[in-house]
Design a protein around this motif. Structure first.
Motif, PDB file in Angstrom:
ATOM      1  N   UNK A 138      -1.359   0.519   9.443  1.00 20.10           N
ATOM      2  CA  UNK A 138      -0.256   0.025   8.621  1.00 20.10           C
ATOM      3  C   UNK A 138       0.139   1.013   7.539  1.00 20.10           C
ATOM      4  N   UNK A 139      -0.810   1.846   7.129  1.00 21.19           N
ATOM      5  CA  UNK A 139      -0.521   2.857   6.115  1.00 21.19           C
ATOM      6  C   UNK A 139       0.140   4.090   6.713  1.00 21.19           C
ATOM      7  N   UNK A 140       0.270   4.135   8.038  1.00 22.38           N
ATOM      8  CA  UNK A 140       0.894   5.270   8.690  1.00 22.38           C
ATOM      9  C   UNK A 140      -0.023   6.455   8.871  1.00 22.38           C
ATOM     10  N   UNK A 141      -1.328   6.214   8.794  1.00 25.82           N
ATOM     11  CA  UNK A 141      -2.294   7.312   8.941  1.00 25.82           C
ATOM     12  C   UNK A 141      -2.514   7.605  10.427  1.00 25.82           C
TER      13      UNK A 141
ATOM     14  N   UNK B  43     -10.234  -2.618   8.163  1.00 28.16           N
ATOM     15  CA  UNK B  43     -10.196  -2.251   9.570  1.00 28.16           C
ATOM     16  C   UNK B  43      -9.023  -1.409  10.032  1.00 28.16           C
ATOM     17  N   UNK B  44      -8.938  -1.324  11.351  1.00 30.39           N
ATOM     18  CA  UNK B  44      -7.944  -0.473  11.989  1.00 30.39           C
ATOM     19  C   UNK B  44      -6.517  -0.877  11.626  1.00 30.39           C
ATOM     20  N   UNK B  45      -6.259  -2.158  11.473  1.00 35.96           N
ATOM     21  CA  UNK B  45      -4.910  -2.612  11.128  1.00 35.96           C
ATOM     22  C   UNK B  45      -4.460  -2.021   9.794  1.00 35.96           C
TER      23      UNK B  45
ATOM     24  N   UNK C 107       5.439  -2.586   8.233  1.00 39.73           N
ATOM     25  CA  UNK C 107       4.409  -1.584   8.067  1.00 39.73           C
ATOM     26  C   UNK C 107       4.705  -0.375   8.956  1.00 39.73           C
ATOM     27  N   UNK C 108       4.042   0.723   8.662  1.00 37.26           N
ATOM     28  CA  UNK C 108       4.320   1.980   9.341  1.00 37.26           C
ATOM     29  C   UNK C 108       4.018   1.933  10.841  1.00 37.26           C
ATOM     30  N   UNK C 109       3.061   1.088  11.271  1.00 38.36           N
ATOM     31  CA  UNK C 109       2.687   1.079  12.683  1.00 38.36           C
ATOM     32  C   UNK C 109       3.542   0.132  13.518  1.00 38.36           C
ATOM     33  N   UNK C 110       4.571  -0.461  12.919  1.00 36.45           N
ATOM     34  CA  UNK C 110       5.457  -1.369  13.649  1.00 36.45           C
ATOM     35  C   UNK C 110       6.096  -0.622  14.828  1.00 36.45           C
ATOM     36  N   UNK C 111       5.935  -1.104  16.068  1.00 37.29           N
ATOM     37  CA  UNK C 111       6.555  -0.432  17.216  1.00 37.29           C
ATOM     38  C   UNK C 111       8.065  -0.323  17.033  1.00 37.29           C
ATOM     39  N   UNK C 112       8.604   0.863  17.278  1.00 38.97           N
ATOM     40  CA  UNK C 112      10.006   1.122  16.961  1.00 38.97           C
ATOM     41  C   UNK C 112      10.976   0.325  17.822  1.00 38.97           C
ATOM     42  N   UNK C 113      10.735   0.252  19.120  1.00 30.11           N
ATOM     43  CA  UNK C 113      11.667  -0.445  19.993  1.00 30.11           C
ATOM     44  C   UNK C 113      11.920  -1.892  19.598  1.00 30.11           C
TER      45      UNK C 113
ATOM     46  N   UNK D 285     -16.096  -0.332  11.800  1.00 33.75           N
ATOM     47  CA  UNK D 285     -14.852  -1.068  11.553  1.00 33.75           C
ATOM     48  C   UNK D 285     -14.466  -1.838  12.804  1.00 33.75           C
ATOM     49  N   UNK D 286     -13.648  -2.879  12.588  1.00 31.93           N
ATOM     50  CA  UNK D 286     -13.045  -3.587  13.717  1.00 31.93           C
ATOM     51  C   UNK D 286     -11.542  -3.659  13.479  1.00 31.93           C
ATOM     52  N   UNK D 287     -10.913  -4.844  13.610  1.00 33.49           N
ATOM     53  CA  UNK D 287      -9.448  -4.870  13.538  1.00 33.49           C
ATOM     54  C   UNK D 287      -8.928  -5.081  12.117  1.00 33.49           C
ATOM     55  N   UNK D 288      -9.328  -6.189  11.460  1.00 29.24           N
ATOM     56  CA  UNK D 288      -8.797  -6.472  10.128  1.00 29.24           C
ATOM     57  C   UNK D 288      -9.773  -7.357   9.364  1.00 29.24           C
ATOM     58  N   UNK D 289      -9.329  -7.899   8.228  1.00 32.70           N
ATOM     59  CA  UNK D 289     -10.178  -8.728   7.362  1.00 32.70           C
ATOM     60  C   UNK D 289     -10.716  -9.954   8.087  1.00 32.70           C
ATOM     61  N   UNK D 290      -9.958 -10.477   9.050  1.00 32.96           N
ATOM     62  CA  UNK D 290     -10.364 -11.699   9.737  1.00 32.96           C
ATOM     63  C   UNK D 290     -11.366 -11.452  10.862  1.00 32.96           C
TER      64      UNK D 290
END
Length: 234
Positions: free
Chosen positions: A99-102, A93-95, A184-190, A63-68
């Protein structure tokens, strides 16, 4: 034969069954965040390191980052040329995974995100429901919003309590706000809380990459969680 493309559910099942997860992005990106148990093998190093670091008798998921990002399909194709017979490509990919919060591993894995603080027990409703019925549930639960979803929990709207009280004789579809903003779930909170404060938004919906409801971030609760995290870090 063509390399099989996997979704994240299939990746997890294969990993639990003993497949080798391989991130082919540069090392800096791998060390920041990677899938649990994944090894790093940069695309450029496949020819020199694959035979030493990977077992030919076990499935390999790259895997890499995303569809692109084209690194994972190129890596999968090269591994097949090198004689590996069970090669799979996690194209989203990792994104998609994050994003699913896994769960993930790496130096940024402990950083607070939207998924970490999202309230999971969220009141939901359907477009055809009478608003007065939903309003009773909102009052009983002490909730200010109801997330409108379909049978697959895909988010289609948002109903706020003050709107429901003004149109109690309508249906949810008639008064809901369609197409609410989501994160998405991985959005940085700050940074998320900063944007919410600037826009004077109290809550934001968290969904997975398929648009399914994961939870609801409340700005006040998120700020408390962020402050607590900073206090622990200090």
């Amino acid at each position: 034969m063509p390399v099989r493309v996997l979704d994240r559910h299939e990746v997890r099942r294969l990993a639990e069954a003993g497949a080798q997860l391989v991130e082919v992005l540069p090392r800096e990106e791998y060390e920041d965040l990677h899938l649990p148990g994944a090894v790093h093998l940069w695309l450029r190093d496949l020819d020199h390191e694959a035979a030493e670091r990977l077992e030919r008798t076990r499935p390999v998921v790259v895997y890499c980052w995303d569809w692109m990002c084209d690194m994972s399909p190129r890596a999968a194709a090269r591994l097949e040329q090198l004689g590996f017979r069970q090669v799979y490509d996690y194209v989203p990919g990792k994104a998609d995974w994050l994003a699913a919060g896994w769960p993930a591993e790496g130096r940024s894995a402990a950083a607070p995100s939207a998924g970490d603080v999202a309230q999971r027990d969220v009141l939901t409703c359907r477009v055809g429901q009478p608003v007065d019925e939903v309003l009773v549930r909102m009052r009983d639960a002490g909730q200010a919003v109801c997330v409108v979803v379909n049978d697959e929990r895909v988010v289609t709207g948002l109903l706020r309590r003050r709107t429901a009280e003004a149109r109690a004789d309508a249906t949810v579809e008639e008064v809901m706000r369609p197409g609410p903003a989501t994160v998405r779930a991985h959005e940085p909170l700050g940074p998320l809380l900063e944007r919410m404060a600037k826009a004077r938004v109290r809550t934001v919906v968290v969904t997975d990459p398929e648009g399914r409801l994961l939870g609801l971030v409340d700005r006040t609760s998120g700020e408390h969680a962020l402050d607590a995290g900073h206090a622990v870090a200090a």
